[in-house]
Scaffold this motif. Structure first.
Motif, PDB file in Angstrom:
ATOM      1  N   ARG A 189      23.896  30.335  41.247  1.00  0.00           N
ATOM      2  CA  ARG A 189      24.040  31.765  41.002  1.00  0.00           C
ATOM      3  C   ARG A 189      25.052  32.346  41.986  1.00  0.00           C
ATOM      4  O   ARG A 189      25.402  31.730  42.986  1.00  0.00           O
ATOM      5  CB  ARG A 189      22.693  32.475  41.177  1.00  0.00           C
ATOM      6  N   PRO A 190      25.514  33.576  41.745  1.00  0.00           N
ATOM      7  CA  PRO A 190      26.364  34.248  42.729  1.00  0.00           C
ATOM      8  C   PRO A 190      25.544  34.611  43.957  1.00  0.00           C
ATOM      9  O   PRO A 190      24.310  34.588  43.930  1.00  0.00           O
ATOM     10  CB  PRO A 190      26.842  35.496  41.991  1.00  0.00           C
ATOM     11  N   GLY A 191      26.221  34.928  45.045  1.00  0.00           N
ATOM     12  CA  GLY A 191      25.512  35.352  46.242  1.00  0.00           C
ATOM     13  C   GLY A 191      25.763  34.466  47.430  1.00  0.00           C
ATOM     14  O   GLY A 191      26.768  33.746  47.511  1.00  0.00           O
ATOM     15  N   VAL A 192      24.816  34.512  48.369  1.00  0.00           N
ATOM     16  CA  VAL A 192      24.950  33.849  49.666  1.00  0.00           C
ATOM     17  C   VAL A 192      23.854  32.798  49.813  1.00  0.00           C
ATOM     18  O   VAL A 192      22.704  33.011  49.398  1.00  0.00           O
ATOM     19  CB  VAL A 192      24.849  34.883  50.810  1.00  0.00           C
ATOM     20  N   ALA A 246      28.242  38.698  48.355  1.00  0.00           N
ATOM     21  CA  ALA A 246      29.129  37.556  48.541  1.00  0.00           C
ATOM     22  C   ALA A 246      30.564  38.017  48.787  1.00  0.00           C
ATOM     23  O   ALA A 246      31.265  37.460  49.639  1.00  0.00           O
ATOM     24  CB  ALA A 246      29.068  36.641  47.319  1.00  0.00           C
ATOM     25  N   SER A 247      30.997  39.041  48.073  1.00  0.00           N
ATOM     26  CA  SER A 247      32.354  39.568  48.265  1.00  0.00           C
ATOM     27  C   SER A 247      32.513  40.153  49.660  1.00  0.00           C
ATOM     28  O   SER A 247      33.542  39.949  50.326  1.00  0.00           O
ATOM     29  CB  SER A 247      32.661  40.638  47.206  1.00  0.00           C
ATOM     30  N   TRP A 248      31.483  40.883  50.104  1.00  0.00           N
ATOM     31  CA  TRP A 248      31.534  41.449  51.458  1.00  0.00           C
ATOM     32  C   TRP A 248      31.645  40.328  52.499  1.00  0.00           C
ATOM     33  O   TRP A 248      32.490  40.394  53.410  1.00  0.00           O
ATOM     34  CB  TRP A 248      30.270  42.274  51.729  1.00  0.00           C
ATOM     35  N   LEU A 249      30.819  39.303  52.362  1.00  0.00           N
ATOM     36  CA  LEU A 249      30.833  38.215  53.336  1.00  0.00           C
ATOM     37  C   LEU A 249      32.168  37.471  53.306  1.00  0.00           C
ATOM     38  O   LEU A 249      32.721  37.136  54.358  1.00  0.00           O
ATOM     39  CB  LEU A 249      29.686  37.237  53.053  1.00  0.00           C
ATOM     40  N   ALA A 250      32.683  37.210  52.123  1.00  0.00           N
ATOM     41  CA  ALA A 250      33.955  36.492  52.010  1.00  0.00           C
ATOM     42  C   ALA A 250      35.076  37.247  52.711  1.00  0.00           C
ATOM     43  O   ALA A 250      35.903  36.650  53.408  1.00  0.00           O
ATOM     44  CB  ALA A 250      34.297  36.268  50.545  1.00  0.00           C
ATOM     45  N   ILE A 251      35.096  38.566  52.556  1.00  0.00           N
ATOM     46  CA  ILE A 251      36.149  39.372  53.187  1.00  0.00           C
ATOM     47  C   ILE A 251      35.957  39.442  54.694  1.00  0.00           C
ATOM     48  O   ILE A 251      36.901  39.222  55.477  1.00  0.00           O
ATOM     49  CB  ILE A 251      36.160  40.792  52.585  1.00  0.00           C
ATOM     50  N   ARG A 299      31.413  27.531  51.671  1.00  0.00           N
ATOM     51  CA  ARG A 299      30.180  26.733  51.694  1.00  0.00           C
ATOM     52  C   ARG A 299      28.924  27.610  51.747  1.00  0.00           C
ATOM     53  O   ARG A 299      27.818  27.123  51.493  1.00  0.00           O
ATOM     54  CB  ARG A 299      30.206  25.743  52.860  1.00  0.00           C
ATOM     55  N   ALA A 300      29.100  28.889  52.064  1.00  0.00           N
ATOM     56  CA  ALA A 300      27.962  29.810  52.120  1.00  0.00           C
ATOM     57  C   ALA A 300      27.835  30.655  50.858  1.00  0.00           C
ATOM     58  O   ALA A 300      26.966  31.519  50.784  1.00  0.00           O
ATOM     59  CB  ALA A 300      28.094  30.727  53.337  1.00  0.00           C
ATOM     60  N   LEU A 301      28.691  30.399  49.857  1.00  0.00           N
ATOM     61  CA  LEU A 301      28.708  31.230  48.658  1.00  0.00           C
ATOM     62  C   LEU A 301      28.313  30.428  47.422  1.00  0.00           C
ATOM     63  O   LEU A 301      28.396  29.210  47.396  1.00  0.00           O
ATOM     64  CB  LEU A 301      30.105  31.820  48.461  1.00  0.00           C
ATOM     65  N   ARG A 302      27.892  31.137  46.386  1.00  0.00           N
ATOM     66  CA  ARG A 302      27.494  30.564  45.087  1.00  0.00           C
ATOM     67  C   ARG A 302      26.508  29.406  45.263  1.00  0.00           C
ATOM     68  O   ARG A 302      26.779  28.269  44.882  1.00  0.00           O
ATOM     69  CB  ARG A 302      28.718  30.112  44.290  1.00  0.00           C
ATOM     70  N   PRO A 303      25.349  29.685  45.818  1.00  0.00           N
ATOM     71  CA  PRO A 303      24.380  28.620  46.112  1.00  0.00           C
ATOM     72  C   PRO A 303      23.602  28.176  44.883  1.00  0.00           C
ATOM     73  O   PRO A 303      23.630  28.816  43.832  1.00  0.00           O
ATOM     74  CB  PRO A 303      23.446  29.306  47.108  1.00  0.00           C
ATOM     75  N   HIS A 304      22.905  27.068  45.057  1.00  0.00           N
ATOM     76  CA  HIS A 304      21.973  26.582  44.043  1.00  0.00           C
ATOM     77  C   HIS A 304      20.589  27.144  44.379  1.00  0.00           C
ATOM     78  O   HIS A 304      19.943  26.708  45.340  1.00  0.00           O
ATOM     79  CB  HIS A 304      21.943  25.057  44.026  1.00  0.00           C
ATOM     80  N   ALA A 305      20.162  28.121  43.599  1.00  0.00           N
ATOM     81  CA  ALA A 305      18.891  28.800  43.862  1.00  0.00           C
ATOM     82  C   ALA A 305      17.718  27.935  43.419  1.00  0.00           C
ATOM     83  O   ALA A 305      17.774  27.251  42.395  1.00  0.00           O
ATOM     84  CB  ALA A 305      18.856  30.138  43.151  1.00  0.00           C
ATOM     85  N   THR A 312      19.910  41.782  41.863  1.00  0.00           N
ATOM     86  CA  THR A 312      20.490  41.386  40.592  1.00  0.00           C
ATOM     87  C   THR A 312      21.714  40.505  40.850  1.00  0.00           C
ATOM     88  O   THR A 312      22.194  40.402  41.986  1.00  0.00           O
ATOM     89  CB  THR A 312      20.933  42.619  39.794  1.00  0.00           C
ATOM     90  N   ASP A 313      22.225  39.875  39.801  1.00  0.00           N
ATOM     91  CA  ASP A 313      23.433  39.066  39.961  1.00  0.00           C
ATOM     92  C   ASP A 313      24.592  39.910  40.476  1.00  0.00           C
ATOM     93  O   ASP A 313      25.402  39.447  41.299  1.00  0.00           O
ATOM     94  CB  ASP A 313      23.818  38.409  38.637  1.00  0.00           C
ATOM     95  N   ASP A 314      24.688  41.151  40.010  1.00  0.00           N
ATOM     96  CA  ASP A 314      25.764  42.031  40.464  1.00  0.00           C
ATOM     97  C   ASP A 314      25.621  42.328  41.956  1.00  0.00           C
ATOM     98  O   ASP A 314      26.618  42.360  42.694  1.00  0.00           O
ATOM     99  CB  ASP A 314      25.754  43.330  39.666  1.00  0.00           C
ATOM    100  N   GLU A 315      24.394  42.530  42.414  1.00  0.00           N
ATOM    101  CA  GLU A 315      24.177  42.786  43.845  1.00  0.00           C
ATOM    102  C   GLU A 315      24.482  41.541  44.667  1.00  0.00           C
ATOM    103  O   GLU A 315      25.056  41.625  45.760  1.00  0.00           O
ATOM    104  CB  GLU A 315      22.740  43.252  44.060  1.00  0.00           C
TER     105      GLU A 315
END
Length: 387
Positions: free
Chosen positions: A143-146, A198-203, A218-224, A190-193
């Motif tokens: 999923r998206p996220g951290v 993830a966008s904030w962390l990447a920047i 490596r900290a983004l799009r994890p396997h939940a 939610t996926d949007d959140e």
């Protein structure tokens, strides 16, 4: 034992399993990192189910010594012993293949967590087989996220050692970021959140160095893993890596039994992250041709290993980082194969005949003799000359 294959590169999983099957007693000596800890757990569980007596020890500076006719010594993430799982593949993948040869189905989530800490993709090669096996047992959704080990995003963001960001080591600052992003973590993002975070962390994380933009991935799009004790596979790997370095006994017990120890493991993860991020923030640094040196007020070699990795990925303009802590220990990390195991060994011999070192071409850890007043400048010079 003379009949054991010398290294994992020299022996396939079947040969390694055959050596284990005939051993009177197996002693596993593992490096203090997430991949080695997960691999030791996979191997130990296979030995237990195969009625093979065993013992597991995790050390930040391991030194596996070959056994006698009564012991088979297996080094994981460390050279030496009768067998050494130190090949190009993550040790967790090798251990899983050995378990299958012994007729035991490895715990795929434990093995995958180890694979994740080794910067190996979970959907490629033998790891993909483990991922498919994990999905047969429980829910695993990318999923998206951290990538965090807990459902509490602020806790995960503040104590992650996968990344160095403005909120690292500061849960209150992490909560403020979530609030600013309009994320109510208690309601289940939610996926949007997840994407906004993830966008904030990447920047924010990639702004610290040119290399950080790649390292933060490596900290983004994890396997939940919503049905497991941990929130994501990559977060589980982060916690394993931390507990291996901070409280190796707890780490071994978790990897072997996985019952009632998750709270203790998370406590170790938080303590490790807090100490590591504080030391990195206060480090005194110096730049040399090809080497970035950081001096920190930290004596623990396991913590220094994490500091070196984060410094390499998020702070250093040079390809090699050397972190020296209070003349008691040191750690090195490189973006490429830089013979760090040889360089650190040579440097230690130049300043402390009783010191020890261990590692590979990209990571190495040093422990100095407490009785020696090691001169940091001499060690740094010796290390640079040995590269």
């Amino acid at each position: 034992m003379s009949t054991a294959p010398a290294t994992a590169e020299d022996a396939d999983a079947g040969e390694i399993a055959a050596a284990l099957r005939t051993a009177p007693f197996v002693r596993v000596v593992a490096a203090a990192d997430g991949d080695a800890l997960a691999a030791s757990g996979v191997l130990a569980r296979a030995c237990r189910e195969s009625a093979i007596p065993f013992q597991v020890r995790v050390d930040a500076v391991p030194d596996p010594v070959p056994g006698d006719e009564e012991d088979l010594v297996v080094g994981i993430g460390a050279t030496g012993g009768d067998l050494a799982l130190t090949g190009a593949d993550p040790a967790s993948l090798t251990a899983a293949a050995v378990a299958r040869e012994l007729g035991v189905d490895p715990d795929p989530l434990l093995a995958l967590a180890g694979v994740a800490t080794a910067d190996h993709p979970l959907d490629a090669g033998d790891a993909a087989t483990l991922l498919a096996s994990a999905r047969e047992r429980t829910t695993v959704d990318r999923r998206p996220g951290v990538a965090v080990p807990t459902a509490d995003l602020a806790d995960g963001l503040a104590h992650s050692t996968l990344v160095s960001s403005p909120v690292s080591g500061d849960p209150e600052a992490a909560e403020a970021v979530l609030s600013d992003l309009g994320i109510d973590a208690s309601a289940g993002p939610t996926d949007d959140e997840h994407r906004r975070l993830a966008s904030w962390l990447a920047i924010e994380a990639s702004a610290s160095s040119a290399r950080a933009a790649e390292a933060v991935e490596r900290a983004l799009r994890p396997h939940a893993t919503p049905e497991a004790a941990f929130a994501t596979v990559e977060g589980f790997g982060d916690a394993l890596d931390a507990v291996a370095r901070e409280r190796p006994g707890t780490g071994v017990a978790l990897a072997i039994r996985d019952d009632g120890l998750w709270t203790a493991a998370l406590d170790a993860w938080r303590a490790h992250a807090s100490a590591v991020h504080a030391a990195l923030a206060e480090a005194a640094t110096g730049r040399y041709d090809g080497v970035f040196v950081a001096r920190v007020d930290e004596r623990d070699p396991g913590r220094l290993g994490t500091i070196a990795r984060l410094c390499r990925d998020f702070r250093s303009p040079e390809p090699v980082v050397l972190v020296v802590g209070e003349s008691a220990a040191a750690a090195a990390a490189s973006v490429d194969d830089a013979r760090l195991e040889t360089a650190t060994a040579d440097a230690v011999r130049a300043v402390d005949a009783e010191g020890s070192s261990a590692g590979g071409s990209r990571r190495a850890t040093v422990r100095f003799d407490d009785a020696v007043e090691m001169e940091v400048s001499r060690f740094v010079t010796a290390f640079r000359e040995a590269l």
